[in-house]
Design an enzyme around this catalytic site. Structure first.
Site, PDB file in Angstrom:
ATOM      1  N   HIS A   1       1.402   5.116  -2.778  1.00 13.17           N
ATOM      2  CA  HIS A   1       1.550   6.498  -2.305  1.00 13.17           C
ATOM      3  C   HIS A   1       2.968   7.035  -2.508  1.00 13.17           C
ATOM      4  O   HIS A   1       3.173   8.083  -3.129  1.00 13.17           O
ATOM      5  CB  HIS A   1       1.207   6.574  -0.810  1.00 13.17           C
TER       6      HIS A   1
ATOM      7  N   HIS B   1      -3.780   0.645  -6.344  1.00 12.62           N
ATOM      8  CA  HIS B   1      -4.164   1.268  -5.081  1.00 12.62           C
ATOM      9  C   HIS B   1      -5.559   0.847  -4.643  1.00 12.62           C
ATOM     10  O   HIS B   1      -5.794   0.563  -3.462  1.00 12.62           O
ATOM     11  CB  HIS B   1      -4.090   2.785  -5.186  1.00 12.62           C
TER      12      HIS B   1
ATOM     13  N   ASN C   1      -6.546  -0.861  -0.976  1.00 16.96           N
ATOM     14  CA  ASN C   1      -7.031   0.165  -0.054  1.00 16.96           C
ATOM     15  C   ASN C   1      -8.492   0.021   0.338  1.00 16.96           C
ATOM     16  O   ASN C   1      -8.827   0.056   1.517  1.00 16.96           O
ATOM     17  CB  ASN C   1      -6.822   1.559  -0.642  1.00 16.96           C
TER      18      ASN C   1
ATOM     19  N   ILE D   1      -6.949   8.921  -1.088  1.00 17.01           N
ATOM     20  CA  ILE D   1      -7.197   8.694   0.334  1.00 17.01           C
ATOM     21  C   ILE D   1      -6.217   7.650   0.816  1.00 17.01           C
ATOM     22  O   ILE D   1      -5.706   6.859   0.011  1.00 17.01           O
ATOM     23  CB  ILE D   1      -8.650   8.240   0.606  1.00 17.01           C
TER      24      ILE D   1
ATOM     25  N   HIS E   1       0.827  -1.207   0.000  1.00 13.60           N
ATOM     26  CA  HIS E   1       0.000   0.000   0.000  1.00 13.60           C
ATOM     27  C   HIS E   1       0.867   1.266   0.000  1.00 13.60           C
ATOM     28  O   HIS E   1       1.015   1.925  -1.021  1.00 13.60           O
ATOM     29  CB  HIS E   1      -0.944  -0.026   1.202  1.00 13.60           C
TER      30      HIS E   1
END
Length: 896
Positions: free
Chosen positions: A559, A746, A750, A896, A554
């Site tokens: 990110h 993602h 997520n 997010i 993740h």
């Protein structure tokens, strides 16, 4: 109220300007201090060989008698405050200047601009946006409008959505802005907005060439000074802001700098905060969160999903949980029934919490009112997995299924070599040979084939965290109520396509004067003691997988690794470059959510360190994995599946791949999504690069790719595996990989966090106790034999950890009401080009078709990993979703 402002208030005069609702705390009015300095030092220009001046374009104030055309301009501004009277008082006018795309044929210089002042209309549009209007007298020889300069003659910043020009000979001209405009008392520099028509650098109209370079220079900065909240500077820095070395509350909050030879890591956006007094290599701690102004969360009708709303929620979770539990942080759950009560009865809030904090509005389903007493309780929403089967978390079938259709589908790999061996130094970590023997595996698979046959037929799979975790075992065990092992988990592929767990190996290296300890556990069907040991071993492995998922699959691979792409795109690709416009929706809000993560999630003593293994070593651990395993060329889905031995290339198979696990929901849905995404990118790239030589001659594109490799991922710059960028096909593969990581990858890791981890025994985030048969004493072994369930509960996360994680993962699993989903809505610039519009419409149809395909797969009884009694269907890669924690939906970006 938390202060998220980054500029030095003591060094500037301030005035109060209205703050949009997404930045509110509570219900009162909010204002953003606006810096009223008459001028400030401009960053020196780099990368382009000229020195632009704000006076270099001269405006026409008095038109000649030459024939002209009346052109109307409609400007859309998103409101900052909801009170129209306040808006009327606080917002002044916008000064617009039309820029010709052509040079003057007689002088060879830029044509003078045409200037007009726009005033606000009394009316708003259907979405509540403010409308400004003005008119221009455009002479017949002005040529095509290529850009607009905008200056805000007001006291507050303004969010400029778009400008539409009507009356020009070539029809409507659309200019998508989506940008914050600062008042000229804060920023004297006029803003440049190009029309929606895209150009490669070599095709730039000669009247726009200088502005194209100037706008890129405006975004690059010079690497000096502390960034101010209104700025739009994109620059690089190492991760030197995660620790708090100057803390007076705790002495152990310093953290290593990530990025560089010792701890390789991607780069993040530079903020320029002052250095720490105790550790000059680190920045001092600050609550401020700088991101370039246009990367901030947009204005929303519902303020809770703003940057401040998310930040406030994450920052307040830990003290809130402490206040409602009123017990020690290390106290575990006394029984499984006590865990169930979180969903059935809830936790009564103490009387001192008279009013729920405003951030709790983000999680409305958790809070109920007790009708009889009027008291509030915290009652967790029951995850769908638990609703369907209260014992799902205990079942080995579900353990195997979630490996393929759960929250971390990236952990499983095919076994390629036998016997299993460690690559670590035996002098430090003990014997390298695994304790999982050929005889044990062949016994577990019932003698149906040999280990060698199982490997050859791609029937044997592994989740291997042995070498990654073993170096951290001794350090992690020094953290109170935390333990760790190196682990391996083997699975066998059944004839029906499901995975059957075969064995778990846990290893402790030599430490504390004791030799290496390793033990293999198997799912016993007849021995009670072995069954409970297996459940405990499984809890350890699930904690390992939870941490690896959160830190690597993740945070690191999405990110963290995407942020350099965002920075490079803004620094090196002009806003009018077609690739900038293709990538822009894939980068929406990523930099801001990452900045917030550095303050409350991955920071020293933050949510990750206090609730996930390996504790204070969380982000250092992600640096080790980045150094040893991250490769850009393997981040696309097909290459990732091949790397893990899950697929082999086969030109005759769908997607050009043959899956060794045919019923692999993540891979099945993901490959369909990848193919549709790649076709969209292919159509787009081929339109703008019809001649292959245009890729290599595109200086902006080449500078972009060079900067990603040598600056954004500087610690990997000399690796031989970086793709070359010489042809449209090279570009298509690179862009598809970036877009996939930001969207499909993602989404897969997520948005199922609460679905699979909301009932934490299914995915414990930390193991707190050693296995009862490691260096066992008579008393410990006796206690385990008498109350094995109590031993499992002691191993699970403490109440404080469990509730904190449950609140956080629900928030992080939630789609905002304004989420933008892959292939659903068209960007304005795409719609203005008929070829690109048609290509996107084809992409949209494929996304709709994928929705139907996934529904069909989830109703196919032959697919055991996504259908069956009490099985939750796999929907994480279903493209579209409504707002909330839905367990489906693929946004364009990491938002997010």
């Amino acid at each position: 109220m938390l202060n998220l402002q980054v500029h030095n208030q003591s060094q500037s005069i301030r005035t109060l300007s209205p703050l949009p609702k997404p930045f509110l705390h509570g219900n009162g009015p909010a204002f953003r201090p606006a810096q009223l300095r008459p001028s400030f030092k401009k960053a020196p220009k780099i990368g382009v060989g000229f020195s632009p001046s704000s006076n270099s374009i001269k405006a026409i104030f008095n038109l000649t008698a030459e024939k002209s055309t009346k052109v109307k301009a409609a400007i859309t501004v998103k409101p900052i405050v909801s009170d129209p009277l306040a808006v009327e008082k606080l917002i002044g006018t916008l000064v617009l200047e039309l820029v010709s795309a052509e040079l003057d044929p007689e002088t060879g210089k830029e044509k003078p601009t045409i200037k007009s002042r726009a005033h606000r209309s009394l009316f708003t549009d259907d979405d509540g946006n403010l409308k400004y209007k003005t008119e221009f007298d455009v002479p017949s020889n002005f040529g095509e409008v290529g850009a607009i300069l905008v200056e805000a003659d007001q006291l507050t910043e303004t969010y400029l959505k778009d400008i539409v020009l009507d009356g020009l000979r070539n029809g409507l001209v659309n200019i998508a802005c989506d940008s914050w405009i600062q008042p000229k008392i804060v920023d004297k520099q006029k803003r440049i907005f190009f029309t929606n028509k895209s150009y490669l650098p070599s095709q730039t109209p000669n009247g726009l060439t200088r502005l194209r370079g100037e706008e890129l220079n405006n975004l690059q900065g010079d690497g000096q000074g502390e960034r101010k909240i209104h700025e739009r500077i994109y620059d690089y820095d190492v991760y030197n802001d995660l620790g708090m070395p100057d803390s007076i509350l705790k002495s152990d909050l310093g953290r290593p700098v990530l990025g560089g030879k010792e701890h390789p890591y991607p780069r993040r956006c530079r903020t320029g905060h002052p250095k720490s007094s105790k550790d000059p290599a680190s920045e001092s701690w600050s609550l401020s969160v700088y991101v370039p102004r246009d990367e901030a969360f947009s204005l929303l009708k519902t303020a809770q999903f703003s940057a401040t709303g998310v930040y406030s929620a994450l920052h307040a979770v830990i003290p809130f949980v402490e206040s409602i539990l009123r017990i020690g942080k290390d106290k575990g759950f006394p029984s499984l029934e006590a865990i169930d009560k979180l969903f059935n009865e809830g936790v009564e809030l103490p009387p001192e919490i008279e009013k729920l904090p405003s951030w709790l509005k983000i999680l409305p389903n958790f809070f109920k009112s007790i009708a009889n007493t009027g008291k509030d309780i915290l009652r967790f929403e029951t995850p769908e997995t638990l609703k369907r089967d209260k014992l799902f978390w205990l079942r080995d079938e579900e353990f195997g299924r979630e490996t393929l259709a759960g929250l971390n589908p990236y952990g499983i790999s095919a076994v390629a070599d036998w016997p299993l061996k460690s690559t670590l130094d035996p002098e430090t970590y003990g014997p390298t040979e695994s304790a999982i023997t050929k005889e044990l595996i062949e016994k577990e698979i019932g003698g149906s084939m040999t280990v060698e046959e199982a490997i050859k037929q791609k029937k044997l799979f592994i989740i291997d965290y042995h070498d990654a975790l073993l170096p951290y075992v001794e350090k992690v065990r020094q953290i109170k109520d935390t333990t760790l092992y190196g682990s391996r988990t083997l699975f066998f592929l059944n004839p029906d396509g499901t995975l059957r767990p075969l064995a778990i190996e846990l290893t402790r290296p030599p430490m504390d004067g004791k030799p290496q300890w390793k033990q293999v556990f198997t799912p016993s069907t007849g021995n009670s003691t072995e069954s409970w040991l297996w459940r405990l071993a499984k809890a350890h492995v699930l904690a390992h997988d939870s941490g690896y998922h959160q830190l690597i699959s993740h945070w690191l691979r999405t990110h963290c690794c995407v942020e350099p792409y965002v920075i490079a795109t803004n620094r090196r690709l002009s806003a009018m470059h077609p690739i900038n416009r293709l990538l822009k929706p894939h980068f929406r809000y990523t930099m801001e959510i990452n900045a917030l993560a550095r303050k409350v999630l991955i920071n020293a003593d933050g949510i990750f360190e206090t609730n996930f293994f390996p504790g204070k070593y969380c982000i250092e651990f992600s640096s080790v994995i980045y150094d040893k395993h991250w490769r850009f060329d393997n981040e696309g889905l097909p290459k990732d599946l091949i790397r893990r031995g899950i697929a082999v290339e086969d030109p005759k198979a769908p997607h050009g791949l043959k899956l060794n696990i045919e019923d692999y929901p993540y891979a099945n849905d993901g490959l369909d999504l990848w193919d549709a995404l790649k076709q969209w990118v292919t159509n787009y790239v081929n339109h703008y690069y019809p001649d292959p030589s245009l890729v290599e001659s595109d200086e902006e594109l080449q500078a972009w790719w060079t900067e990603i490799r040598t600056v954004g991922h500087a610690d990997k710059k000399d690796e031989p595996w970086w793709p070359v960028l010489k042809s449209p096909q090279d570009l298509i593969e690179i862009i598809t990989t970036i877009a996939w990581v930001a969207s499909g990858h993602h989404a897969a890791v997520n948005f199922g966090q609460y679905l699979y981890g909301g009932y934490f025994p299914n995915r414990p985030t930390v193991a707190r106790t050693n296995m009862p048969n490691e260096d066992q004493t008579k008393e410990e072994w006796k206690s385990f034999l008498e109350k094995p369930e109590a031993a499992l509960l002691r191993c699970f996360p403490a109440q404080f950890q469990a509730l904190t994680v449950m609140l956080v993962i629900d928030l992080l699993s939630t789609h905002s009401p304004e989420e933008e989903y892959l292939g659903k809505e068209m960007e304005p610039a795409w719609g203005d080009d008929p070829v690109i519009k048609a290509a996107f419409e084809e992409f949209n149809l494929k996304m709709q078709e994928l929705e139907r395909i996934i529904d069909d797969r989830n109703s196919n009884g032959n697919l055991k990993n996504r259908t069956g009694a009490a099985i939750v269907p796999y929907e994480l890669l279903k493209p579209f979703s409504e707002a909330g924690a839905t367990g489906k939906g693929v946004p364009y970006s990491i938002s997010i």
